[in-house]
Design an enzyme around this catalytic site. Structure first.
Site, PDB file in Angstrom:
ATOM      1  N   ASP A  99      -1.927  92.432 -78.743  1.00 51.88           N
ATOM      2  CA  ASP A  99      -1.958  93.592 -78.051  1.00 51.88           C
ATOM      3  C   ASP A  99      -1.218  94.564 -79.262  1.00 51.88           C
ATOM      4  OD1 ASP A  99      -1.478  95.725 -76.313  1.00 51.88           O
ATOM      5  OD2 ASP A  99      -1.439  94.104 -74.646  1.00 51.88           O
ATOM      6  N   ASP A 200      -3.063  99.611 -77.471  1.00 51.66           N
ATOM      7  CA  ASP A 200      -2.598 100.266 -76.533  1.00 51.66           C
ATOM      8  C   ASP A 200      -2.717 101.717 -76.453  1.00 51.66           C
ATOM      9  OD1 ASP A 200      -0.453  99.774 -74.052  1.00 51.66           O
ATOM     10  OD2 ASP A 200       0.501 100.975 -75.254  1.00 51.66           O
ATOM     11  N   GLU A 251      -7.762 100.837 -75.671  1.00 56.34           N
ATOM     12  CA  GLU A 251      -7.244 101.320 -74.395  1.00 56.34           C
ATOM     13  C   GLU A 251      -7.229 102.833 -74.283  1.00 56.34           C
ATOM     14  OE1 GLU A 251      -4.016 101.029 -70.756  1.00 56.34           O
ATOM     15  OE2 GLU A 251      -3.423 101.240 -72.739  1.00 56.34           O
ATOM     16  N   HIS A 324      -2.965  93.656 -66.360  1.00 56.62           N
ATOM     17  CA  HIS A 324      -1.638  94.016 -65.965  1.00 56.62           C
ATOM     18  C   HIS A 324      -1.166  95.483 -65.495  1.00 56.62           C
ATOM     19  CE1 HIS A 324      -1.829  95.829 -69.640  1.00 56.62           C
ATOM     20  NE2 HIS A 324      -0.627  96.079 -69.582  1.00 56.62           N
ATOM     21  N   ASP A 325      -1.808  96.254 -65.535  1.00 56.20           N
ATOM     22  CA  ASP A 325      -1.608  97.672 -64.795  1.00 56.20           C
ATOM     23  C   ASP A 325      -2.085  97.764 -63.538  1.00 56.20           C
ATOM     24  OD1 ASP A 325       0.065  97.986 -67.449  1.00 56.20           O
ATOM     25  OD2 ASP A 325      -1.878  98.882 -68.238  1.00 56.20           O
TER      26      ASP A 325
HETATM   27  C1  GLC Z   1      -0.572 100.895 -71.579  1.00 54.91           C
HETATM   28  C2  GLC Z   1      -0.072  99.375 -71.050  1.00 54.91           C
HETATM   29  C3  GLC Z   1       0.920  99.664 -70.068  1.00 54.91           C
HETATM   30  C4  GLC Z   1       2.167 100.411 -70.879  1.00 54.91           C
HETATM   31  C5  GLC Z   1       1.906 101.599 -71.418  1.00 54.91           C
HETATM   32  C6  GLC Z   1       2.893 102.018 -72.300  1.00 54.91           C
HETATM   33  O1  GLC Z   1      -0.990 101.589 -70.643  1.00 54.91           O
HETATM   34  O2  GLC Z   1      -1.201  98.878 -70.639  1.00 54.91           O
HETATM   35  O3  GLC Z   1       1.476  98.377 -69.405  1.00 54.91           O
HETATM   36  O4  GLC Z   1       3.048 100.389 -69.871  1.00 54.91           O
HETATM   37  O5  GLC Z   1       0.579 101.494 -72.058  1.00 54.91           O
HETATM   38  O6  GLC Z   1       2.863 100.998 -73.540  1.00 54.91           O
END
Ligand code: GLC
Ligand code: CA
Length: 550
Positions: A99, A200, A251, A324-325
């Site tokens: 990540d 991320d 992401e 995980h979100d």
């Molecule tokens: C992304 C991650 C999440 C995190 C956010 C801030 O969306 O997947 O878990 O809280 O970024 O880093």
């Protein structure tokens, strides 16, 4: 397969290290725990493991707030543990994707510690600082974790931007020194032999000038796909990514099909693929995910079809129901109300997703059909997003009663995905010998890996078959997609190349639905079905079938 496209045939498995396996009894998952479970993942047949962040972090957002990119979080182990895990994974034929959290750092990162010291500090411009306007926040942008995205810092009398928690200050990507530092760090990890990055919120790194103008609330979406976004990613590609044989996935909140064609272009100048979030909006509303809405299949079909057809020939899709979100997909898009429906719908969702074009992602426990957790009170919740949202909607705005908010948390909280992996029926699901950092789902006595491995009909073995199909049938990777016109409760589509054609039929409802297999598939071979017999005129509750012609 050519150098740059091994990931088109791969299946990725996401590990949330904190909740995967604890090796030393402190209640927190760790790297040695992951290493001990690698054979389980190799047996499942996945190709790539994506690890949520394992770097040093004060854990305001469970590792997504990084204080040192070149060190391992104490709770997770040491760099030697990491190297051993990487070597063991490689020995088993598993690749490791890290990540990469570089839209922001922790406020405890050395860069920010320096930056906040004075306006003249050499690291000042590593972050985004603005003067107060009329004694207030510079703009009305809100943080994704509730409240203003601006935090006042007394030492220098300015505000800094944080799109997430106030312990996650946003980096200033317009500063070439920031890009140099990030690219150096990435290269350092590549030299170690890792196989890629999941980036991320990478669609937020370039903020447009309008983003800093005073505006109405809710403006934060405006942070995505800024004016220099593609320029910075192309620079990253040229300077780091192109020197290695990597898989990269961005992401990308706020990404559209048109934007994705730039991020994940087939010419490999930016990223291998992106995560889109329109699908995850299937049950969103005015108060974001905090509501009672259920995802509509019509939305799901329309959205997946749009992305399948839209990227075809231009860019590569990534496919996921879970991470995980997100809450657990079997509870959200399937049905966990009875054991029978849970198992059927978990397999049906897997079929629907894994036969599409793109790279599928499995989130830990999804292969067991793990479900949402029955949260009863805020004290059971660990996630900063849910805790802050509770205070916002219940205490401050008084928009929801505590009961209502807990119902929404049970439905949508990220903690649903973060309860410990269920390994066996012993205490704490075999995750830890100590006290787990977040409660284990009480259903672990029936839903666990040990039970799944003993049952040839388990969700686990069904995933194993789907993964094998992707590895053996080129039509799964390359075939053209077409949506079939059916009853609203069904999602049926075909995939076709010059030699073969697949028919995928999924019943997303708890009803028996009349369905005639299209005539051209009358003699097709049934490759996979989540029921034992299969009548020709209907699909049973949550039934899924895959037929192959040719
Ligand atoms: C992304 C991650 C999440 C995190 C956010 C801030 O969306 O997947 O878990 O809280 O970024 O880093
Ligand atoms: Ca531990």
């Amino acid at each position: 397969m050519d150098k740059t496209s091994w990931w088109k045939k791969s299946v990725v498995y996401q590990i949330y290290p904190r909740s995967f396996m604890d090796s030393n009894g402190d209640g927190i998952g760790d790297l040695n725990g992951i290493t001990s479970r690698l054979p389980y993942l190799a047996k499942l047949g996945v190709d790539v493991l994506w690890l949520s962040p394992v770097y040093q972090s004060p854990n305001d957002d469970n590792g997504y707030d990084i204080s040192n990119y070149r060190a391992i979080m104490d709770e997770f182990g040491t760099m030697e543990d990491f190297d051993r895990m990487l070597a063991t994974a490689h020995g088993l034929g598993l690749k490791i994707v890290m990540d990469l959290v570089v839209n922001h750092t922790s406020d405890e990162h050395a860069w920010f510690v320096e930056s906040r010291k004075s306006r003249e500090n050499p690291y000042r411009d590593y972050y985004i600082w603005r003067d107060p306007v009329d004694g207030h926040e510079p703009t009305q942008v809100e943080s994704c974790f509730s409240g203003s995205a601006w935090q006042y810092d007394e030492t220098t009398g300015q505000y800094y931007l944080h799109l997430f928690s106030k312990k996650q200050p946003d980096l200033n990507w317009d500063n070439p020194k920031v890009r140099d530092a990030v690219f150096d760090m990435m290269d350092w990890w590549c030299q170690k032999g890792i196989d890629g990055f999941r980036m991320d919120v990478i669609s937020l790194i370039s903020k447009s000038p309008e983003f800093f103008e005073p505006a109405e609330k809710g403006r934060e979406v405006g942070a995505a796909n800024g004016p220099h976004e593609h320029e910075y990613l192309q620079e990253m590609n040229e300077r780091v990514l192109s020197h290695y044989d990597l898989m990269t996935v961005g992401e990308c909140p706020g990404v559209t099909v048109e934007e994705a064609k730039k991020y994940a272009r087939n010419d490999g100048k930016e990223l291998s693929m992106v995560f889109q979030f329109e699908l995850m909006d299937a049950d969103g509303g005015e108060t974001g995910k905090w509501n009672d809405r259920k995802p509509q299949l019509s939305y799901v079909k329309e959205n997946l079809t749009k992305w399948q057809l839209g990227l075809r020939g231009y860019a590569w899709n990534s496919l996921f129901w879970d991470n995980h979100d997100q809450p657990r997909c079997v509870s959200r898009f399937g049905d966990d109300s009875t054991e029978e429906n849970r198992v059927h719908s978990a397999k049906m969702l897997a079929t629907c997703l894994h036969m599409l074009q793109g790279t599928p992602y499995i989130y830990q426990g999804e292969e067991l059909g793990m479900t949402n957790y029955p949260f009863q009170s805020l004290s059971e919740c660990r996630d900063i997003e849910a805790v802050n949202a509770y205070h916002e909607f219940v205490d401050e705005k008084k928009q929801f009663t505590p009961d209502e908010m807990m119902r929404y948390i049970r439905k949508a909280s990220r903690d649903n995905a973060r309860t410990p992996m269920q390994w066996d029926a012993t205490a704490n699901a075999g995750f830890t010998t100590g006290t787990p950092w977040i409660a284990v789902n009480p259903n672990y006595r029936t839903i666990n890996a040990e039970a799944a491995l003993k049952d040839p009909d388990s969700v686990y073995y069904y995933y194993q078959k789907l993964i094998a199909l992707r590895h053996t049938l080129p039509v799964v990777t390359d075939g053209d997609y077409a949506l079939l016109d059916t009853d609203d409760r069904l999602y049926c589509y075909t995939r076709a190349d010059a030699d073969q054609k697949l028919l995928i039929c999924c019943n997303f409802s708890k009803d028996e639905v009349p369905y005639e297999i299209p005539a051209e598939f009358a003699k097709a071979k049934l490759l996979l079905c989540n029921y034992e017999e299969y009548p020709q005129d209907r699909l049973r509750p949550y039934e899924a079938r895959v037929y192959l012609l040719g």
